[in-house]
Write a protein that holds these residues in place. Structure first.
Motif, PDB file in Angstrom:
ATOM      1  N   UNK A 150      38.654  30.844  47.396  1.00 61.09           N
ATOM      2  CA  UNK A 150      39.741  31.281  46.525  1.00 61.09           C
ATOM      3  C   UNK A 150      40.743  32.190  47.223  1.00 61.09           C
ATOM      4  N   UNK A 151      40.444  32.630  48.446  1.00 57.04           N
ATOM      5  CA  UNK A 151      41.389  33.431  49.201  1.00 57.04           C
ATOM      6  C   UNK A 151      41.516  34.852  48.680  1.00 57.04           C
ATOM      7  N   UNK A 152      42.637  35.490  49.042  1.00 55.16           N
ATOM      8  CA  UNK A 152      42.877  36.882  48.667  1.00 55.16           C
ATOM      9  C   UNK A 152      43.137  37.007  47.174  1.00 55.16           C
ATOM     10  N   UNK A 153      42.707  38.121  46.610  1.00 55.51           N
ATOM     11  CA  UNK A 153      42.913  38.374  45.185  1.00 55.51           C
ATOM     12  C   UNK A 153      44.266  39.054  44.955  1.00 55.51           C
ATOM     13  N   UNK A 154      44.852  38.807  43.784  1.00 56.79           N
ATOM     14  CA  UNK A 154      46.117  39.459  43.438  1.00 56.79           C
ATOM     15  C   UNK A 154      45.958  40.977  43.458  1.00 56.79           C
ATOM     16  N   UNK A 155      44.810  41.454  42.996  1.00 53.81           N
ATOM     17  CA  UNK A 155      44.448  42.869  43.138  1.00 53.81           C
ATOM     18  C   UNK A 155      43.399  42.913  44.241  1.00 53.81           C
ATOM     19  N   UNK A 156      43.756  43.452  45.360  1.00 59.15           N
ATOM     20  CA  UNK A 156      42.950  43.351  46.570  1.00 59.15           C
ATOM     21  C   UNK A 156      41.479  43.680  46.353  1.00 59.15           C
ATOM     22  N   UNK A 191      39.318  42.584  44.224  1.00 60.80           N
ATOM     23  CA  UNK A 191      38.734  42.517  42.878  1.00 60.80           C
ATOM     24  C   UNK A 191      38.235  41.106  42.605  1.00 60.80           C
ATOM     25  N   UNK A 192      37.020  40.832  43.035  1.00 60.07           N
ATOM     26  CA  UNK A 192      36.487  39.473  42.918  1.00 60.07           C
ATOM     27  C   UNK A 192      36.046  39.122  41.501  1.00 60.07           C
ATOM     28  N   UNK A 193      36.246  40.039  40.553  1.00 60.46           N
ATOM     29  CA  UNK A 193      36.054  39.674  39.149  1.00 60.46           C
ATOM     30  C   UNK A 193      37.218  38.801  38.669  1.00 60.46           C
TER      31      UNK A 193
END
Length: 293
Positions: A180-186, A188-190
């Motif tokens: 899924x790559x990088x999160x919009x909020x760094x 935060x894998x939730x």
């Protein structure tokens, strides 16, 4: 740095976005979860095929994870009983920090390799069991400890991770990488990492239940009617599958404890409930086979 921990460069000013744009960015980022699961579909299919004979032999699904990943495993495990009548004792969830960690984070629990192994031993994992190990990073010590103990016990291990090259995916018998790559909020894998895990687990368990004859056509015919809503659903499903009048469907359902499968066979073949139940047993629970279709 792991993909899931790398700051997303396109959203470096996220905290300054107008609310409408902020919401749209967070929603749109979730589409990448679906794309990641789609890319992993062949591996999920392989896991279903490998798990099926073990379930037919009486094995259990054992979910293992920490934090969000662990809670998603708990969620999938508890929903199998009302949806598919899958026995509670055959859907075991092991969460780092114990059951209390479902509601309150237990700091440091995910770092305990030995506890992961101990929990597998405590669950008495055996060769017919399928152990689903979920970790966004793919390197959670608790999960790795459980993975290695499960493999030593001869169980089928399926590792879900959100980073390519993750140990959980590489060391498991079947690795499912949800990139899924990088999160919009760094970090935060939730967010989309968690969403991809939910989709993947849901897809795996639902496909497995279809293969185990818990579904007729696309109808959920092996549900447990444990409340008023599910009783109404059982009646609707029976009416839809048989064309019977609602009163007739309800009458037959009452005779068989609202077991939709039995009611469908009884009504379709115009036979007593006990005979319908025997036909289903002979057909390994397949409504289609019991109907001779």
């Amino acid at each position: 740095m792991l993909n899931t921990e790398t700051p997303a460069t396109q959203h470096a000013s996220l905290d300054q976005y107008p609310t409408a744009e902020l919401v749209n960015v967070l929603v749109d980022d979730q589409f990448k979860a679906v794309e990641a699961v789609r890319a992993a579909a062949p591996a999920i299919g392989a896991a279903v095929a490998a798990a099926l004979p073990r379930m037919q032999a009486g094995g259990r699904l054992v979910y293992v994870g920490a934090g969000t990943s662990g809670r998603l495993g708990v969620l999938d495990s508890v929903e199998l009983y009302p949806t598919f009548s899958w026995p509670h004792e055959r859907a075991v969830a092991l969460l780092a920090g114990g059951s209390g960690a479902m509601f309150v984070a237990v700091e440091g629990a995910e770092d305990d390799v030995a506890q992961g192994a101990a929990d597998i031993a405590g669950a008495r994992v055996e060769a017919n069991d399928v152990v689903l190990l979920v970790a966004a990073s793919g390197a959670t010590p608790y999960v790795l400890g459980a993975l290695r103990a499960a493999r030593a016990a001869g169980a089928l291990t399926v590792g879900f991770a959100n980073n390519p090259g993750a140990p959980v995916a590489q060391e498991a018998d079947i690795g499912i990488v949800l990139d899924t790559g990088a999160e919009a909020i760094s970090g935060s894998t939730r967010l989309k990492a968690g969403t991809s895990q939910k989709i993947a687990l849901n897809t795996f368990s639902s496909a497995l239940m279809v293969r185990l004859n818990k579904v007729y056509g696309n109808l959920m015919v092996d549900l447990k009617a444990t409340n008023a809503k599910l009783v109404r659903r059982a009646v609707r499903l029976t009416v839809f599958a048989t064309g019977a009048e609602e009163a007739d469907a309800r009458a037959v359902l009452e005779q068989c404890g609202f077991h939709v499968k039995v009611a469908i066979v009884a009504l379709s073949r115009n036979i007593p409930v006990e005979q319908a139940r025997a036909l289903l047993e002979t057909a390994h629970g397949s409504v289609r086979q019991a109907l001779g279709a």
